[in-house]
Design a protein around this motif. Structure first.
Motif, mmCIF file in Angstrom:
data_model
loop_
_atom_site.group_PDB
_atom_site.id
_atom_site.type_symbol
_atom_site.label_atom_id
_atom_site.label_comp_id
_atom_site.label_asym_id
_atom_site.label_seq_id
_atom_site.Cartn_x
_atom_site.Cartn_y
_atom_site.Cartn_z
ATOM 1 N N GLY A 172 20.116 2.020 -31.778
ATOM 2 C CA GLY A 172 21.138 2.336 -32.782
ATOM 3 C C GLY A 172 22.420 2.567 -32.003
ATOM 4 O O GLY A 172 22.845 1.704 -31.248
ATOM 5 N N THR A 173 23.002 3.753 -32.165
ATOM 6 C CA THR A 173 24.154 4.093 -31.321
ATOM 7 C C THR A 173 23.718 4.102 -29.861
ATOM 8 O O THR A 173 24.390 3.571 -28.990
ATOM 9 C CB THR A 173 24.708 5.474 -31.722
ATOM 10 N N GLY A 174 22.583 4.725 -29.577
ATOM 11 C CA GLY A 174 21.993 4.705 -28.232
ATOM 12 C C GLY A 174 20.777 3.807 -28.220
ATOM 13 O O GLY A 174 20.480 3.139 -29.216
ATOM 14 N N THR A 175 20.062 3.797 -27.111
ATOM 15 C CA THR A 175 18.806 3.043 -27.072
ATOM 16 C C THR A 175 17.809 3.726 -26.153
ATOM 17 O O THR A 175 18.184 4.369 -25.169
ATOM 18 C CB THR A 175 19.010 1.582 -26.627
ATOM 19 N N ILE A 176 16.529 3.600 -26.512
ATOM 20 C CA ILE A 176 15.454 4.118 -25.674
ATOM 21 C C ILE A 176 14.196 3.314 -25.991
ATOM 22 O O ILE A 176 14.020 2.843 -27.122
ATOM 23 C CB ILE A 176 15.216 5.628 -25.938
ATOM 24 N N ALA A 177 13.349 3.122 -24.990
ATOM 25 C CA ALA A 177 12.016 2.558 -25.223
ATOM 26 C C ALA A 177 11.016 3.634 -24.839
ATOM 27 O O ALA A 177 11.190 4.318 -23.825
ATOM 28 C CB ALA A 177 11.802 1.304 -24.386
#
Lengths: 370, 370
Positions: A172-177
């Motif tokens: 979204g605004t940030g990202t993470i997996a």
């Protein structure tokens, strides 16, 4: 608005009235579960019923499919509950208020709660978890099961219907997996914010687009359709004015909101916008691949099936230039067993399903023992 | 510290005493010039004497070499004077105080000032320039020549001894390339801050290094010696702790201060650190090339000589891995006429020399007319 001190009593005042009126009727409270998803923008709490009973038909199906989860009784929304952003006291009050509101709307009180699963951003260390658990314990009766997780876990569970297995990619605004194995191991990649290289995030994509405009303007980069498109959208007359616009408000979400313009320009054939999106696809795919490799989710020969839950505005765009689809293509080349899932329920429901799953398994175990 | 209101009288109180005591002696005030360099970290004001007289020997040398500039009489330092960072009132008070202090230290008053050149960051539009000029006009007598410039101009002048011609590359915490032609045209590249792609800056280099550590840790990138080196320098025990460290203080300078560790790792042979520095070299060189091309500083055949002033910590490292030298090599391949200059005086002196140069030319013109 005057800032009110934290007053526990006030938040739960409704319970006394509710129990009083319930005594007058033949009403008996339904057992419920609370699921919370606390991000940096808002906090959502859902209340779902738990009315599962073990029968001879389902008691032995411990490893079999779980029953269809129930629908949501009530939903409440509040502001940010990340303790890193708003501080411990404010985060705690926000979480408590949103839980109270969800219970009030569902016509329940704390005595009806069987389990609470609180998935909030900012929970990165066991110390965060213990701190939150200890004040949750003060709020709820001792028999209530409490779970505290990172918000990525709720997003994963929203795609797997409460099962902690597979990988979730949030962009979204940030990202993470974030990935989980069935035996409880976990791993993450990215999610370290824009300074530390979350380049495939909405913020990352939009910042690259703004940079491309500045570079085209000062002669460092090629001409791009992004210039007219984004300046027009922001009502600015020159790329020089982008500097003032960018730094007058440090919010990452404000910059990330420009992603649809980058997608439009790429769809219209702009090479610079295309390059930015292709780079973002590589970045997002590399986060998932790193998690899958570290956890061995793909099995020894690399072809095992595993759920790949895709969440967030960047992956849901569903335009002709479909970032999510390209990310899946890129991952599938290395890991053909990846099973992409676009969740049909929101992360707060995912959090509730984690607790719901746990209670179902517990019921089955208890039934076998008795 | 209590914030004091802006009180003009107090700042200049010393003048009355000084003029009183001067009346008692045979003292006659020497004519002086003030040069100011106002960056986002500090503001420096220098006071230099102006005692040039046109003679038959130098009156016709309008285009010839200027006389050797005089040495500095006094120097004063204050905090940030960028109006974007601290606001108009605070910036103005800082600038006024630092000028008063430089005059006091040089034993001068405003009546001795012939010219003021104020070069401050944040001056990007003519409106900034006019606003500052109008309040400078309230401070100094009407005969005083006033010049207001962007701080890059002072850096250029510090290398060209006051001549506005050539290109300056500044690479400290941030980076900008700024060029001037002899006929008054100007151009800039970069200088738009980290969000907008100042990738060769000290901040850019260090942020890439921190990113490389996170990527190595989560499996997205190769192992790098930067991990142990920088975690040790910051007294952190795990790359996970870098997230907290990075966002607990948003100062760009704090991150840029890690550049020497990147250089050390590159010198020790680390491939990741080397790649980061090589990329920074390309970025910095591309800013200069863009400015040189737009202004035609290299002449029609691309081989004309022009001054290339190199300023800032990133370019002055003077280590075995010499970023400044590599940038010059990269620029010289395209523009062999670039003449690199590492200024021997500070930018505030450059600002003073701009005014000094103007006054010398004015004296010559006046002498020819009379």
């Amino acid at each position: 608005m005057r800032k009110r001190p934290y007053r526990n009593g006030e938040i739960w005042d409704f319970e006394a009235e509710m129990e009083l009126s319930n005594n007058d009727s033949r009403y008996r409270q339904q057992a419920v579960i609370l699921g919370l998803d606390g991000g940096t923008t808002s906090t959502v709490c859902v209340c779902i019923p738990f009315n599962y009973t073990c029968t001879d038909n389902n008691v032995n199906s411990e490893d079999g499919p779980l029953p269809e989860p129930p629908s949501v009784l009530a939903r409440a929304v509040a502001g940010c509950s990340n303790h890193n952003s708003v501080g411990e006291t404010a985060a705690r009050e926000t979480l408590e208020r949103v839980m109270a509101e969800a219970l009030l709307r569902s016509g329940s009180t704390r005595s009806a709660v069987l389990a609470v699963c609180l998935a909030v951003s900012g929970v990165n260390h066991p110390t965060d978890e213990y701190r939150i658990l200890s004040w949750l314990r003060q709020i709820f009766p001792s028999h209530v099961r409490l779970f505290v997780q990172n918000d990525s876990v709720a997003a994963l569970a929203s795609g797997t219907m409460g099962k902690l297995h597979g990988c979730v990619l949030i962009a979204g605004t940030g990202t993470i997996a974030y990935g989980y194995t069935e035996d409880g191991r976990k791993a993450r990649a990215a999610g370290a914010g824009p300074v530390l290289g979350d380049w495939g995030s909405g913020y990352g994509i939009a910042a690259q687009a703004l940079t491309a405009i500045v570079r085209a303007h000062d002669g460092r980069g090629p001409h791009t359709a992004l210039t007219n498109c984004i300046l027009h959208a922001l009502d600015l007359s020159s790329p020089d004015e982008l500097i003032g616009w960018t730094y007058e408000d440090p919010s990452w979400a404000r910059i990330a909101a420009l992603v649809p313009y980058v997608v439009s320009c790429a769809e219209a054939g702009d090479q610079v916008a295309n390059r930015i999106l292709l780079d973002a696809v590589q970045e997002l795919a590399s986060s998932v691949k790193a998690v899958v490799r570290r956890l061995g989710l793909c099995g020894e020969d690399g072809t095992d099936h595993f759920p790949l839950v895709m969440v967030g505005g960047v992956l849901e765009a569903n335009k002709r230039w479909d970032i999510g689809k390209e990310v899946i293509n890129c991952i599938s080349k290395d890991f053909p067993g990846a099973v992409p899932i676009h969740p049909k329920v929101e992360p707060a429901v995912g959090a509730a399903l984690l607790a719901w799953n746990f209670l179902i398994r517990q019921s089955r175990k208890d039934a076998i023992r008795s």
